[in-house]
Design a protein around this motif. Structure first.
Motif, short mmCIF file in Angstrom:
data_model
loop_
_atom_site.label_atom_id
_atom_site.label_comp_id
_atom_site.label_asym_id
_atom_site.label_seq_id
_atom_site.Cartn_x
_atom_site.Cartn_y
_atom_site.Cartn_z
N ALA A 21 0.70 -1.33 -0.11
CA ALA A 21 0.14 0.12 0.06
C ALA A 21 1.10 1.15 -0.02
N VAL A 22 0.46 2.17 -0.79
CA VAL A 22 1.17 3.34 -1.08
C VAL A 22 0.25 4.59 -0.92
N GLU A 23 0.60 5.44 -0.03
CA GLU A 23 -0.18 6.72 0.31
C GLU A 23 -0.21 7.36 -1.16
N GLY A 24 -1.28 7.96 -1.36
CA GLY A 24 -1.75 8.63 -2.61
C GLY A 24 -1.68 7.95 -3.88
N ALA A 25 -1.76 6.50 -3.94
CA ALA A 25 -1.81 5.74 -4.93
C ALA A 25 -2.75 4.64 -4.75
N PRO A 26 -3.60 4.12 -5.80
CA PRO A 26 -4.30 3.13 -5.34
C PRO A 26 -3.70 1.76 -5.45
N ASP A 27 -4.27 0.87 -4.61
CA ASP A 27 -3.87 -0.58 -4.73
C ASP A 27 -3.77 -1.08 -6.34
N ALA A 28 -3.01 -2.05 -6.32
CA ALA A 28 -2.73 -2.72 -7.84
C ALA A 28 -4.19 -3.22 -8.42
N GLU A 29 -5.05 -3.63 -7.52
CA GLU A 29 -6.21 -4.07 -8.18
C GLU A 29 -7.27 -2.88 -8.51
N PHE A 30 -6.83 -1.76 -8.08
CA PHE A 30 -8.08 -0.82 -8.12
C PHE A 30 -7.14 0.17 -9.21
N TRP A 31 -5.96 0.03 -9.71
CA TRP A 31 -5.31 0.90 -10.60
C TRP A 31 -6.19 1.42 -11.73
N ALA A 32 -7.05 0.57 -12.20
CA ALA A 32 -7.67 0.81 -13.70
C ALA A 32 -9.05 1.67 -13.45
N THR A 33 -9.42 1.59 -11.96
CA THR A 33 -10.76 2.36 -11.73
C THR A 33 -10.55 3.33 -10.92
N ASP A 34 -9.46 3.61 -10.04
CA ASP A 34 -9.05 4.79 -9.29
C ASP A 34 -8.49 6.01 -10.11
N PRO A 35 -8.89 7.08 -10.17
CA PRO A 35 -8.38 8.25 -10.94
C PRO A 35 -7.01 8.41 -10.69
N ARG A 36 -6.50 8.02 -9.39
CA ARG A 36 -5.05 8.28 -9.01
C ARG A 36 -4.25 7.37 -9.90
N GLY A 37 -4.78 6.53 -10.57
CA GLY A 37 -4.04 5.41 -11.39
C GLY A 37 -3.44 6.06 -12.52
N SER A 38 -3.96 7.20 -12.73
CA SER A 38 -3.22 7.85 -14.06
C SER A 38 -1.83 8.42 -14.14
N HIS A 39 -1.55 8.38 -12.85
CA HIS A 39 -0.03 8.79 -12.35
C HIS A 39 0.73 7.72 -12.36
N GLN A 40 0.54 6.31 -12.43
CA GLN A 40 1.44 5.35 -12.77
C GLN A 40 1.26 4.87 -13.96
N VAL A 41 2.31 3.74 -14.48
CA VAL A 41 2.05 2.96 -15.49
C VAL A 41 1.53 1.52 -15.37
N GLY A 42 0.64 1.19 -16.09
CA GLY A 42 -0.14 -0.03 -15.54
C GLY A 42 0.38 -1.30 -16.77
N CYS A 43 0.30 -2.33 -16.19
CA CYS A 43 0.89 -3.37 -16.93
C CYS A 43 -0.40 -4.18 -17.28
N VAL A 44 -0.26 -5.42 -18.28
CA VAL A 44 -1.23 -6.04 -18.98
C VAL A 44 -2.19 -6.51 -17.67
N TYR A 45 -1.71 -7.10 -16.65
CA TYR A 45 -2.42 -7.85 -15.64
C TYR A 45 -3.24 -6.78 -14.80
N THR A 46 -3.11 -5.72 -14.67
CA THR A 46 -3.72 -4.72 -13.90
C THR A 46 -4.74 -4.07 -14.96
N SER A 47 -4.66 -4.00 -16.36
CA SER A 47 -5.45 -3.31 -17.16
C SER A 47 -6.42 -4.26 -17.94
#
Length: 669
Positions: free
Chosen positions: A544-570
């Motif tokens: 868990a990282v403050e200010g960033a969504p957990d891996a499972e919610f990277w695609a659905t949390d707007p804060r995910g736009s600040h990290q690069v996603g891999c195929v498993y999370t997208s």
């Protein structure tokens, strides 16, 4: 969800009076003048190169025959009724899809004086039969069973009411009809068993007088120009995403996903298979195959809703943690005060994983819906599996099939990502046969992503040489937007502007960089490094990282736009705009893409014993997934200069007007 304006697509729009003379045959012409106009309009819409001599792809024989032989029946009927001022749309495109209504008539209702729209599906067939066990599966002389044409036009009406602002909440403003002008009642008797409604009725050569009465009851002898323009100018409701499944329904809709054509056929097939099994029949297996954007997850979630509403025990299963956790979280968020624990337990039961189904007793639930079934593995062995099971493991597919009376598999043959994933339609059909079970295979042909651009979906397969395909140049088709970014910063700037405009965006990349856990200060490490441009991957699972969504919610949390996603999370998810970084594991050489297994950091592909064919499949399939996440457009950047040269010169155009540096901080935040 907000409404948005999009450009409607149709081949022709004219008042009926302008078409009367054009349906008259002319000496020396192989087709009526109207048919010739439509053939040319179709070619103009389907040009697939920028060469001046490109005449465009011609329409198929069936379509031309419908224009030549069926259209005159409608135009003549309008003329005889004095409805010459009714506006006629030919091949009117349904919002967001590649589907078309054969004829859409726009006019004024003779009773209410309000805008009135009639959707007509034209069929050439002289005979038709209904499947003995599938009430909406019809043999119309094609090579496969098709959705009953009356249900087809009924669903088209429902879809237009749900997604067109001018029609939303006004179901009485539309009506539907199927015209089999070559057929007689006795030759299509079975088709009349499907209940008719205002949104769909069947007319044959024996019922042309009734067809005219139907038109006269829906359209007045007044100009339809205002109603037609209102439809053209109407905003569209965006298609719902998977993450909208637990949101309030819009505009009085009874459900979130409006299924069309093969989607509705699959949905109805499952319900009827369940009924047969409950009435004493044997277990049945349903396999639904479709490419990205064909609506597999929409079918899965609509099935889960309607089967549960019927009082059945139904489980949604997946091999993707991000999808399952997102659906669980959505259910838990609906919990009333002091009910969160109960909803949490319900969510765990309703939304599960493939490898958990082996724990269920045989036939312990009515239906298991396997979404993303291409991720089914050879077996469910893990670190906790007893030794005796390890020595002779059962196929994971067999465990799933045993758990439910009706197992349903939804898959894409080109989306498996790991060497151990075996979920293809052929493999699952083979497992059903090995178990002595009946199976039904349904292929989905529609496109509900990339602005309905089936051409884009095919272009990606060609670009990656998936299957036996050769790359071809991208030609803008008026739907999907495809751009090349010369630098990753240019990509980020472009996506930041789209996000500033209200679009959802993400950057994704091939698995070509290490994926580090957070540093000692709990900060993400910018592993994805391209020169001076550096970005972190999405948070690693288990951290868990403050200010960033957990891996499972990277695609659905707007804060995910600040990290690069891999195929498993997208995988499974979609965004308005997606930026795709092609890493050094995929390089353009000698006119096509080749894979470089030494460049991958995917731990699933690292072991030396993995066959080259499996590496090829997994890398190409991963980029196939990444390149097909976009709804409106995609921006591509390659880390390899030679690859960028090829993309720039042969395939797509470069992003125009990069974001000025003075605006970058404002837009990104």
């Amino acid at each position: 969800m907000p409404w948005e304006k999009s450009l409607p697509l149709y081949l022709l729009r004219e008042p009926a009076s302008a078409l009367v003379k054009e349906i008259e045959r002319q000496p020396g012409m192989s087709h009526r003048p109207l048919t010739e106009r439509l053939i040319q309009a179709y070619k103009d819409q389907h040009k697939r190169s920028t060469k001046p001599d490109d005449e465009g792809t011609p329409p198929g024989k069936t379509l031309v025959e419908a224009w030549e032989n069926s259209l005159p029946s409608v135009i003549d009927a309008l003329h005889e009724l004095g409805l010459d001022d009714v506006e006629v749309f030919i091949e009117f495109g349904l919002p967001h899809t590649d589907g078309d209504v054969d004829i859409l008539l726009a006019g004024v209702h003779p009773g209410s004086g309000m805008p009135s729209y009639v959707l007509i599906e034209l069929k050439q067939q002289r005979k038709a039969t209904v499947h003995p066990e599938r009430s909406v599966a019809v043999d119309l002389g094609y090579s496969k069973w098709k959705l009953h044409p009356v249900r087809q036009v009924q669903k088209y009406c429902h879809y237009m009411v749900q997604y067109k602002a001018v029609l939303n909440g006004k179901p009485d403003s539309t009506a539907g009809a199927v015209l089999l002008h070559n057929a007689h009642d006795d030759d299509v008797r079975g088709l009349f068993e499907l209940p008719a409604s205002n949104h769909g009725r069947l007319y044959t050569a024996d019922r042309l007088a009734a067809f005219r009465r139907f038109l006269g009851a829906r359209l007045a002898p007044r100009s339809g120009a205002e109603a037609a323009q209102a439809l053209v100018d109407s905003a569209d409701r965006p298609l719902p995403k998977i993450t909208d499944v637990n949101q309030p329904l819009h505009g009085g809709s009874a459900h979130l996903f409006e299924l069309l054509d093969d989607q509705e056929l699959a949905h109805q097939d499952v319900h009827e298979a369940v009924q047969r099994v409950r009435n004493g029949g044997t277990k049945e297996v349903i396999i639904v195959r479709g490419g990205p954007g064909s609506g597999k997850s929409a079918i899965a979630l609509e099935l889960r809703r309607t089967l549960a509403a019927a009082g059945l025990d139904v489980r949604h299963a997946s091999g993707a943690k991000a999808l399952t956790k997102t659906l669980r979280e959505g259910h838990i968020q609906q919990a009333p005060p002091r009910m969160k624990g109960k909803f949490d337990r319900e969510a765990t039961k309703r939304f599960t994983y493939f490898n958990q189904l082996k724990k269920l007793p045989s036939d312990s639930c009515d239906v298991v819906i396997c979404d993303e079934a291409h991720r089914i593995r050879r077996h469910s062995i893990d670190q906790y599996t007893p030794r005796e099971e390890r020595e002779n493991p059962r196929p994971q597919a067999d465990e799933i099939i045993e758990a439910a009376r009706v197992p349903v598999f939804l898959l894409d043959d080109w989306q498996s990502l790991r060497p151990g994933e075996v979920g293809t339609a052929e493999y699952l059909a083979e497992r059903a046969r090995a178990l002595g079970l009946k199976h039904t295979l349904i292929d989905l042909g529609g496109m509900f992503r990339a602005q309905g651009s089936a051409y884009y979906r095919d272009w990606v397969l060609r670009l990656l040489s998936v299957g036996i395909r050769t790359p071809q140049a991208w030609v803008p088709d008026g739907r999907m937007q495809v751009e090349l970014a010369e630098t990753p910063q240019e990509m980020e700037d472009f996506l930041s502007m789209r996000r500033f405009e209200g679009a959802s965006t993400r950057i994704v990349a091939g698995f070509c960089w290490p994926w580090s856990k957070p540093d000692d200060n709990g900060e993400l490490i910018p592993d994805v490094t391209l020169g001076e441009w550096r970005k972190p991957w999405n948070v690693k699972p288990g951290f868990a990282v403050e200010g960033a969504p957990d891996a499972e919610f990277w695609a659905t949390d707007p804060r995910g736009s600040h990290q690069v996603g891999c195929v498993y999370t997208s995988q499974t998810f979609e965004f308005d705009w997606v930026g795709v970084i092609l890493g050094p594991d995929l390089l353009w050489r000698e006119g096509q893409f080749v894979t470089n297994r030494t460049a991958t950091f995917d731990p699933e592909l690292k072991p030396k014993g993995i066959a080259q064919a499996d590496i090829e499949r997994c890398i190409r399939n991963a980029y196939h997934v990444l390149l097909t996440r976009g709804i409106m457009g995609v921006v591509v950047h390659s880390t390899d200069e030679e690859t960028r040269d090829a993309l720039r010169g042969h395939l797509i155009t470069s992003v125009q007007h990069p974001l000025p540096s003075s605006m970058r901080k404002i837009v990104q935040h």
